[in-house]
Design an enzyme around this catalytic site. Structure first.
Site, PDB file in Angstrom:
ATOM      1  N   ASN A   1      -6.838  -5.462 -11.246  1.00  0.00           N
ATOM      2  CA  ASN A   1      -6.510  -4.154 -11.037  1.00  0.00           C
ATOM      3  C   ASN A   1      -4.882  -3.980 -11.130  1.00  0.00           C
ATOM      4  O   ASN A   1      -4.080  -4.244 -10.233  1.00  0.00           O
ATOM      5  CB  ASN A   1      -7.016  -3.545  -9.597  1.00  0.00           C
ATOM      6  CG  ASN A   1      -6.731  -1.998  -9.199  1.00  0.00           C
ATOM      7  OD1 ASN A   1      -6.070  -1.500 -10.102  1.00  0.00           O
ATOM      8  ND2 ASN A   1      -7.070  -1.873  -8.335  1.00  0.00           N
TER       9      ASN A   1
ATOM     10  N   LYS B   1      -3.180  -6.387  -8.594  1.00  0.00           N
ATOM     11  CA  LYS B   1      -4.116  -7.065  -7.713  1.00  0.00           C
ATOM     12  C   LYS B   1      -5.124  -7.769  -8.272  1.00  0.00           C
ATOM     13  O   LYS B   1      -5.669  -7.421  -9.348  1.00  0.00           O
ATOM     14  CB  LYS B   1      -4.509  -6.022  -6.790  1.00  0.00           C
ATOM     15  CG  LYS B   1      -5.410  -6.300  -5.672  1.00  0.00           C
ATOM     16  CD  LYS B   1      -6.014  -5.092  -4.920  1.00  0.00           C
ATOM     17  CE  LYS B   1      -6.746  -5.349  -3.624  1.00  0.00           C
ATOM     18  NZ  LYS B   1      -7.437  -4.188  -2.928  1.00  0.00           N
TER      19      LYS B   1
ATOM     20  N   GLY C   1      -7.575   7.408   0.792  1.00  0.00           N
ATOM     21  CA  GLY C   1      -6.678   6.466   0.904  1.00  0.00           C
ATOM     22  C   GLY C   1      -5.261   7.217   0.422  1.00  0.00           C
ATOM     23  O   GLY C   1      -5.090   8.236   0.986  1.00  0.00           O
TER      24      GLY C   1
ATOM     25  N   ARG D   1       0.255  13.462  -3.014  1.00  0.00           N
ATOM     26  CA  ARG D   1      -0.257  14.502  -4.035  1.00  0.00           C
ATOM     27  C   ARG D   1      -0.489  15.611  -3.179  1.00  0.00           C
ATOM     28  O   ARG D   1      -1.338  15.620  -2.446  1.00  0.00           O
ATOM     29  CB  ARG D   1      -1.318  13.850  -4.865  1.00  0.00           C
ATOM     30  CG  ARG D   1      -1.039  12.647  -5.843  1.00  0.00           C
ATOM     31  CD  ARG D   1      -2.031  12.144  -6.419  1.00  0.00           C
ATOM     32  NE  ARG D   1      -2.005  10.757  -6.600  1.00  0.00           N
ATOM     33  CZ  ARG D   1      -3.168   9.921  -6.729  1.00  0.00           C
ATOM     34  NH1 ARG D   1      -4.332  10.353  -7.085  1.00  0.00           N
ATOM     35  NH2 ARG D   1      -2.849   8.718  -6.958  1.00  0.00           N
TER      36      ARG D   1
ATOM     37  N   MET E   1      -1.222   7.493   7.101  1.00  0.00           N
ATOM     38  CA  MET E   1      -1.940   8.225   8.062  1.00  0.00           C
ATOM     39  C   MET E   1      -1.898   7.660   9.527  1.00  0.00           C
ATOM     40  O   MET E   1      -1.564   8.238  10.547  1.00  0.00           O
ATOM     41  CB  MET E   1      -3.313   8.189   7.854  1.00  0.00           C
ATOM     42  CG  MET E   1      -4.056   9.210   8.596  1.00  0.00           C
ATOM     43  SD  MET E   1      -3.752  10.815   8.924  1.00  0.00           S
ATOM     44  CE  MET E   1      -4.405  11.339   7.302  1.00  0.00           C
ATOM     45  N   ARG E   2      -1.417   6.173   9.326  1.00  0.00           N
ATOM     46  CA  ARG E   2      -1.577   5.820  10.748  1.00  0.00           C
ATOM     47  C   ARG E   2      -0.179   6.097  11.626  1.00  0.00           C
ATOM     48  O   ARG E   2      -0.382   6.296  12.862  1.00  0.00           O
ATOM     49  CB  ARG E   2      -1.440   4.022  10.712  1.00  0.00           C
ATOM     50  CG  ARG E   2      -2.752   3.479  10.138  1.00  0.00           C
ATOM     51  CD  ARG E   2      -2.503   1.947   9.790  1.00  0.00           C
ATOM     52  NE  ARG E   2      -1.635   2.166   8.395  1.00  0.00           N
ATOM     53  CZ  ARG E   2      -1.429   1.018   7.621  1.00  0.00           C
ATOM     54  NH1 ARG E   2      -1.827   0.011   8.034  1.00  0.00           N
ATOM     55  NH2 ARG E   2      -0.563   1.216   6.694  1.00  0.00           N
TER      56      ARG E   2
END
Length: 401
Positions: free
Chosen positions: A7, A14, A209, A240, A283-284
């Site tokens: 990826n 990755k 994500g 975004r 987000m965390r």
């Protein structure tokens, strides 16, 4: 036998070496900051039980080719080089040309290049990874698995924009959709968890994500999705904007002097959760800051859940009948509060949260989070690498799956 899955991102690579049948991972890793002096690669070698080892290597020059040479060297060290049978590549944009995985030939590689204008941030990196792998493994078949392919089953009413016909016929302006590899994988896993055939299920899947999208999956086929011509459309994401008025470009160009390119770049890299919070796109961190009373963080999380609920509700229109909803991706799998805030806005779909089950479904612990006797709500851990390995094996040996 093993499949090497790659990826390739704009500055990262990755990879994983998997058994397509079982999903067992023998070797995995991540090369970061490619093209910079600080480029490095992390290698994780699986071992029995909780064993295994992790190594980090500097990448002098930080090219995709150098990263592939390190992967090749590790495969030799592990005695796996001769057991790798194929290389599967995630390719973000296949346009209208590809509705299924494709063995990479010069013609296919050319078609991927033709899609660069549709995905200028992604496809060039995918091509660089493909070329590096072809040089490192010239004897192996290379397969492209497209993020857009799953959405080629969208009906015309779902993929057409109300724009001049020439834009569609001459320039390919239509909805393509993304995250298809993940949406396809989690829909299949959800069917298994529910003990029902995928062919008879209508599911709403949410991949959440740094990039986010929802999908309407009817009988295993995509019939609606939130991302469009590019991955910018749809939900609020990490950096975004998601949906905005298209007139914003002309307005900002006139009042601010920004170019169209600068505006689009800001909508991709400086918007979303980052812009709303003025703090971060993670987000965390936002949830922690919101709990401490940070106003921007609280607003960002609330808008994220509000727009997500809107997006999921819109997928019900595409399905007609909803048999379950699925959360996946880093946020979908780990943020109990986002899931709770989203489902609280969707009682009209028959959704009700099991608070205890939702709280437990974090850190890789997927499962049912819906109240008994209500519409099923699931958390499913996505595994795009395994899906790519399965698609690659299925193309090269149709009976392998």
């Amino acid at each position: 036998m093993w499949t090497l899955v790659l990826n390739s991102g704009s500055s990262s690579l990755k990879f994983a070496v998997l058994d397509p049948a079982s999903g067992e991972t023998r070797l995995s890793g991540l090369a970061e900051r490619l093209g910079a002096e600080a480029a490095s690669m992390r290698l994780d070698v699986a071992g029995p039980g909780e064993g295994g080892r992790r190594q980090t290597h500097a990448l002098n020059g930080g090219s995709y080719a150098e990263a592939m040479r390190l992967v090749l060297a590790e495969l030799e060290t592990l005695g796996l080089r001769s057991e790798v049978r194929a290389v599967g590549h995630r390719v973000v944009h296949g346009g209208s040309r590809f509705s299924a995985p494709a063995t990479i030939t010069p013609e296919v590689l050319g078609a991927i290049r033709d899609c660069v204008p549709l995905a200028p941030l992604h496809n060039p990196a995918n091509i660089a990874g493909i070329e590096a792998a072809m040089n490192a493994f010239p004897e192996l078949p290379q397969v492209a698995v497209f993020d857009t392919a799953f959405h080629q089953t969208l009906p015309e009413v779902a993929y057409r924009y109300a724009v001049p016909e020439a834009w569609f016929t001459q320039h390919g302006v239509r909805r393509y959709g993304f995250h298809g590899i993940s949406h396809s994988f989690v829909a299949g896993e959800a069917a298994r968890m529910l003990g029902r055939p995928l062919s008879g299920l209508n599911l709403i899947t949410a991949h959440l994500g740094n990039g986010c999208s929802v999908c309407a999956v009817a009988g295993g086929r995509s019939v609606g999705t939130s991302m469009g011509l590019t991955p910018l459309e749809g939900l609020v994401m990490g950096t975004r904007s998601g949906d905005v008025d298209p007139g914003l470009h002309d307005y900002l160009a006139r009042v601010s002097g920004l170019t169209l390119t600068q505006i689009t770049a800001a909508l991709n890299r400086e918007s979303g959760l980052l812009a709303l919070s003025g703090l971060t796109n993670d987000m965390r961190e936002l949830e922690e800051a919101a709990a401490r009373g940070h106003v921007g963080a609280r607003l960002a999380v609330e808008i994220f859940a509000y727009r997500l609920a809107q997006g999921m509700a819109s997928m019900a229109v595409a399905l007609g009948r909803v048999d379950g909803v699925v959360f996946t991706g880093g946020i979908g799998e780990n943020s109990a509060s986002v899931r709770a805030a989203t489902l609280a806005r969707l009682p009209f779909l028959g959704l009700e949260l099991d608070v205890a089950a939702n709280a437990a479904a974090v850190h890789g612990q997927g499962g049912s989070i819906g109240a008994p006797d209500r519409l099923p709500a699931l958390v499913v851990n996505t595994n795009e690498e395994w899906m790519i390995a399965r698609e690659t094996a299925g193309l090269l040996t149709p009976t392998a799956q």
